[in-house]
Design an enzyme around this catalytic site. Structure first.
Site, short mmCIF file in Angstrom:
data_model
loop_
_atom_site.label_atom_id
_atom_site.label_comp_id
_atom_site.label_asym_id
_atom_site.label_seq_id
_atom_site.Cartn_x
_atom_site.Cartn_y
_atom_site.Cartn_z
N ASP A 1 0.83 -1.20 0.00
CA ASP A 1 0.00 0.00 0.00
C ASP A 1 0.87 1.26 0.00
O ASP A 1 1.84 1.34 0.75
CB ASP A 1 -0.87 -0.01 1.27
N GLU B 1 1.89 -0.57 -5.08
CA GLU B 1 0.89 0.44 -5.42
C GLU B 1 1.59 1.78 -5.30
O GLU B 1 1.80 2.28 -4.21
CB GLU B 1 -0.30 0.40 -4.46
C1 BGC Z 1 -5.40 2.31 -0.60
C2 BGC Z 1 -6.54 3.14 -0.16
C3 BGC Z 1 -6.19 3.73 1.19
C4 BGC Z 1 -4.83 4.45 1.18
C5 BGC Z 1 -4.30 4.70 2.53
C6 BGC Z 1 -4.38 3.40 -0.78
O1 BGC Z 1 -3.57 3.37 -1.72
O2 BGC Z 1 -5.64 1.60 -1.78
O3 BGC Z 1 -7.75 2.44 -0.13
O4 BGC Z 1 -7.15 4.67 1.54
O5 BGC Z 1 -3.89 3.70 0.50
O6 BGC Z 1 -3.86 3.51 3.12
#
Ligand code: BGC
Length: 546
Positions: A203, A265
């Site tokens: 994340d 991500e």
């Molecule tokens: C997740 C989100 C989240 C954020 C903070 C993002 O990239 O996919 O859903 O709100 O990270 O953790």
């Protein structure tokens, strides 16, 4: 599943399980591990290679589980660690790999570390970013950074100190300059790898290291900061120091056989910046998000595909293709309004389109066609739960049921992401459509009244349904595309793009008129019924040379 095959992820189709909304096994209206276990045969029949489960750890749910209170446990509303281990084993039995979501940029404010920091225990604040405020009495935030969800990225505690949170106040950012943080996360990775987990989606992988001294951002428009618009030069994002962390993580993954994998991500400004995360001693793969930001326009699609393939090739990584996820407007809805000539900014899209009625019939045609393009491309494809049912974004949720912190933090101007997170319809009955074991249960977000027709049960027996299109596509993908090699563009009329890989071709028509298909090839699969020698608008087709 061949356990020794360490390259499985390079051509995999990964299904994203948003666990709160997938299936509810205990009848409380919230999805859980028991629900997911009961639906594993569905996923096996769909034909996916792996699942990625959104955070399932104990959490006060300030941000739907992305605020983790304990990284080595399961959220009680979702089940137990023993159930999670049973799920991993059962998925493996069915040939499905299991990827988890690790949230290393921030913890929950209920995590033991932050509780200790709030109580100002010795050294505890060193694990986060605590600072004194600005101004004569320290009543102004330490810098001008804005939270991704809106408002200042700082919250002040009663003792006057401020802490940094790039997201909700319940998500304090960790200080990755502190070696204790680094050791702890390597240990958490090993904890789950030891339990059979095949890899992690990381994340906010571009967020952990901050610019030295947390300087102000020069961008006066920082208030417009958003996850999908990460801009060059912001000291909170994509700092060079983050790469060192991943070199350490890679060595943890390499201790296992087959090697465990990481997916970043990282919303970074260019594919060149993204490729830096994929150097051979860092992460295995990363989401390339321009595909989900591409409007329904042939020329933009082609550019996005070319860019993604060439950037991934510079570091020898496979490209990745994502049409939607739990953070963006569902594909059907994104394609159901007028299409701009450039990449779509998701937040912009929500405001800009509020006045334009969606045409879900067109949106569904295009989403089905886009799926065939996605699944024919080289590399890894991610399918977000409900895409295989062609669900639309639920745009008319009553304000009082909204859960996404974006709604409150934006001062009630951005409705946020709840509309793409609605519990799935399984049965063609009334609400809750078999989502929960107790048909009287109230789901955590309300489902629309017309989803019986989109339910798994309704689509299962309909040969033309989107569910059956996905099933056929995933089966054929293995034969036609998985090992087909490089992509070659074919010459096509305007509004149409087509490519060839091996003996197969994929054509997609984003224009207004029908175009003839080559006579030398036969149709293997089409996104709409009755396609033989010509390709109608908003349709895609897979062909094989005769
Ligand atoms: C997740 C989100 C989240 C954020 C903070 C993002 O990239 O996919 O859903 O709100 O990270 O953790």
């Amino acid at each position: 599943m061949a356990p020794a095959d360490s390259s499985w992820w390079q051509t995999a189709v990964v299904y994203q399980v948003y666990i709160r909304s997938f299936a509810d096994g205990n009848g409380d209206g919230v999805g859980d591990v028991a629900g997911l276990r009961s639906r594993l045969p569905y996923l096996a029949q769909l034909g996916v290679d792996a699942i990625w489960i959104n955070p399932w750890y104990p959490s006060p749910m300030a941000d739907a589980g992305y605020d983790v209170a304990d990284y080595r446990e399961i959220e009680p509303a979702y089940g137990t660690l023993a159930e999670a281990q049973a799920l991993i084993a059962e998925a493996h039995e069915l040939g499905i790999r299991v990827l988890l979501d690790i949230v290393p940029n921030h913890t929950s404010d209920q995590h033991a570390w932050f509780q200790a920091a709030a109580a100002d225990e010795p050294g505890a604040r060193e694990r986060y970013h605590f600072r004194s405020g600005r101004g004569p009495d320290g009543s102004l935030p330490p810098n001008n950074w804005q939270s991704v969800f809106g408002g200042p990225a700082w919250t002040q505690l009663a003792d006057g100190q401020w802490y940094l949170h790039l997201f909700a106040p319940g998500q304090p950012d960790l200080n990755w300059d502190n070696p204790e943080v680094r050791t702890e996360f390597e240990d958490i990775l090993a904890f789950w790898f030891d339990r059979g987990v095949d890899g992690f989606r990381i994340d906010v992988a571009h967020g952990m290291v901050k610019g030295d001294g947390l300087p102000d951002t020069a961008d006066p428009d920082d208030a417009a900061q958003s996850l999908v618009q990460s801009r060059e030069g912001h000291p909170a994002w994509d700092q060079d120091g983050v790469h060192e962390i991943y070199r350490g993580w890679r060595t943890v993954a390499q201790r296992y056989e087959p090697e465990r994998i990481f997916i970043a991500e990282a919303w970074v400004p260019s594919n060149e910046r993204l490729a830096r995360y994929l150097r051979s001693d860092e992460l295995h793969t990363a989401f390339q998000f321009d595909f989900l930001r591409a409007p329904w326009r042939a020329e933009v699609l082609r550019t996005v595909v070319d860019d993604a393939i060439s950037a991934a090739a510079t570091v020898g990584a496979p490209p990745t293709w994502v049409l939607s996820n739990h953070d963006v407007t569902r594909t059907v809805t994104r394609f159901s309004r007028s299409q701009p000539g450039h990449l779509i900014e998701t937040d912009w899209e929500r405001g800009r389109w509020a006045d334009e009625d969606p045409d879900h019939v067109i949106g569904r045609r295009r989403a089905r066609a886009a799926a065939l393009v996605q699944l024919a491309l080289p590399g890894t494809a991610y399918v977000y739960q409900g895409e295989e049912l062609a669900l639309e974004e639920v745009e008319d949720l009553p304000d009082e049921v909204r859960q996404d912190p974006t709604w409150v933090q934006s001062g009630f101007t951005d409705v946020g992401r709840d509309g793409c997170r609605i519990p799935l319809p399984w049965r063609a009955t009334d609400i809750p459509y078999g989502f929960t074991a107790d048909s009287a249960a109230v789901t955590w977000l309300p489902q629309p009244g017309h989803w019986a027709e989109h339910s798994v049960e309704a689509q299962d027996g309909d040969a033309e349904s989107t569910l059956n299109l996905y099933r056929r596509a995933l089966g054929l993908r293995a034969q036609l595309w998985r090992d087909a090699g490089d992509l070659k563009w074919l010459s096509t009329p305007s509004g149409v793009v087509a490519f060839e890989r091996g003996a197969a071709q994929c054509w997609v028509n984003t224009g207004d008129s029908e175009v003839p298909l080559p006579e030398s090839a036969s149709v293997m699969l089409a996104s709409a019924p009755g396609v033989l020698s010509a390709l109608p608008p908003d349709t895609a087709v897979w062909l094989r040379s005769r």
